[in-house]
Write an enzyme that holds these catalytic residues in place. Sequence first.
Site, PDB file in Angstrom:
ATOM      1  N   GLY A  20      96.525 -92.197  69.671  1.00 33.24           N
ATOM      2  CA  GLY A  20      96.359 -90.760  69.462  1.00 33.24           C
ATOM      3  C   GLY A  20      97.243 -89.866  70.307  1.00 33.24           C
ATOM      4  O   GLY A  20      96.867 -88.731  70.610  1.00 33.24           O
ATOM      5  N   ASN A  22      99.946 -88.467  69.293  1.00 32.43           N
ATOM      6  CA  ASN A  22     100.319 -87.324  68.431  1.00 32.43           C
ATOM      7  C   ASN A  22      99.159 -86.339  68.290  1.00 32.43           C
ATOM      8  O   ASN A  22      99.375 -85.125  68.239  1.00 32.43           O
ATOM      9  CB  ASN A  22     100.797 -87.814  67.059  1.00 32.43           C
ATOM     10  N   LEU A 102      96.494 -94.475  51.766  1.00 28.93           N
ATOM     11  CA  LEU A 102      95.682 -93.545  50.980  1.00 28.93           C
ATOM     12  C   LEU A 102      96.133 -93.612  49.530  1.00 28.93           C
ATOM     13  O   LEU A 102      97.320 -93.669  49.242  1.00 28.93           O
ATOM     14  CB  LEU A 102      95.837 -92.128  51.530  1.00 28.93           C
ATOM     15  N   ASN A 116     102.417 -86.077  57.250  1.00 35.64           N
ATOM     16  CA  ASN A 116     102.474 -87.340  58.001  1.00 35.64           C
ATOM     17  C   ASN A 116     103.630 -87.302  58.991  1.00 35.64           C
ATOM     18  O   ASN A 116     104.662 -86.687  58.724  1.00 35.64           O
ATOM     19  CB  ASN A 116     102.688 -88.509  57.025  1.00 35.64           C
ATOM     20  N   HIS A 118     106.279 -89.855  60.776  1.00 37.69           N
ATOM     21  CA  HIS A 118     106.790 -91.222  60.651  1.00 37.69           C
ATOM     22  C   HIS A 118     107.895 -91.436  61.696  1.00 37.69           C
ATOM     23  O   HIS A 118     108.773 -90.583  61.858  1.00 37.69           O
ATOM     24  CB  HIS A 118     107.347 -91.461  59.241  1.00 37.69           C
TER      25      HIS A 118
HETATM   26  C1  GAR Z   1     103.409 -93.004  65.931  1.00 39.02           C
HETATM   27  O1  GAR Z   1     104.647 -93.470  66.375  1.00 39.02           O
HETATM   28  C2  GAR Z   1     103.490 -92.601  64.476  1.00 39.02           C
HETATM   29  O2  GAR Z   1     104.714 -92.007  64.132  1.00 39.02           O
HETATM   30  C3  GAR Z   1     103.338 -93.942  63.808  1.00 39.02           C
HETATM   31  O3  GAR Z   1     102.354 -94.602  64.561  1.00 39.02           O
HETATM   32  C4  GAR Z   1     102.377 -94.126  65.907  1.00 39.02           C
HETATM   33  C5  GAR Z   1     100.995 -93.655  66.289  1.00 39.02           C
HETATM   34  O4  GAR Z   1     100.917 -93.330  67.647  1.00 39.02           O
HETATM   35  N1  GAR Z   1     102.996 -93.792  62.431  1.00 39.02           N
HETATM   36  C6  GAR Z   1     103.446 -94.599  61.473  1.00 39.02           C
HETATM   37  O5  GAR Z   1     104.134 -95.569  61.683  1.00 39.02           O
HETATM   38  C7  GAR Z   1     103.014 -94.226  60.057  1.00 39.02           C
HETATM   39  N2  GAR Z   1     103.881 -94.823  59.104  1.00 39.02           N
HETATM   40  P1  GAR Z   1      99.757 -92.391  68.221  1.00 39.02           P
HETATM   41  O6  GAR Z   1      98.425 -93.000  67.777  1.00 39.02           O
HETATM   42  O7  GAR Z   1      99.932 -92.493  69.715  1.00 39.02           O
HETATM   43  O8  GAR Z   1      99.968 -90.998  67.714  1.00 39.02           O
END
Ligand code: GAR
Length: 216
Positions: A20, A22, A102, A116, A118
């Site tokens: 989490g 982000n 989803l 989203n 990425h």
């Molecule tokens: C982040 O790097 C996000 O961009 C990626 O997972 C991580 C989550 O980190 N998402 C994806 O790969 C989706 N395709 P977080 O839980 O610390 O935010």
Amino acid sequence: MSFTDMGNGKRIAVLVSGGGTNLQALIDAQNAGKITNGRISAVISSKPGAFALSRAEKAGIPSFVIGRSEFLSQREYDAALCSLLRENGADLVVLAGFMVVLGPYFCGCFKDRIINVHPSLIPSFCGNGFYGLKVHEAVLERGAKVTGATVHFVNEITDGGAIILQKAVEVKANDTPESLQKRVMREAEWELLPRAVSLFCEDKLRIEGQKVNILL
Ligand code: GAR
């Protein structure tokens, strides 16, 4: 506290599965007054013990857990998620490290209202199977010299929706997947995601086909 009491513009629901960071970037931006006309109303995790849930609790944000394995079909999972989000009055759904696919039903429920983040420069290193550390492993294996992050609208195609913001990040010769992931988060994701969310809440994003025009 129900979301309808908040009176702070658009209601933002954040969907998470892991650490989490982000989500934390969004909470910090909100506390710093950098999210104009919006407020985080709920955090929903696909995993019970996710650290993102502790971040939500610390910030006083209502949180919920809906695991994919509790549902027999994609349609049932989508419907459960959709009704919880509607109950909470969500205007915007932010996927912040949400690792569950989803389906079309969910995408239809919140058409043009799902964002989203990425961890690559779409259309490189994206699509089915590219998530989390796997993205950075693939970047290093391919020998790319530049990577980055993308914030985009979500449609039925994995990582296929219109691009809102992107930022490039340098790949260094001695990078590991972990060091690259950290740099991409710090230099790109944590900056782009709050900015894109604020632009959405300010009604400054216009989707025209594959493109997003940002109103200044
Ligand atoms: C982040 O790097 C996000 O961009 C990626 O997972 C991580 C989550 O980190 N998402 C994806 O790969 C989706 N395709 P977080 O839980 O610390 O935010």
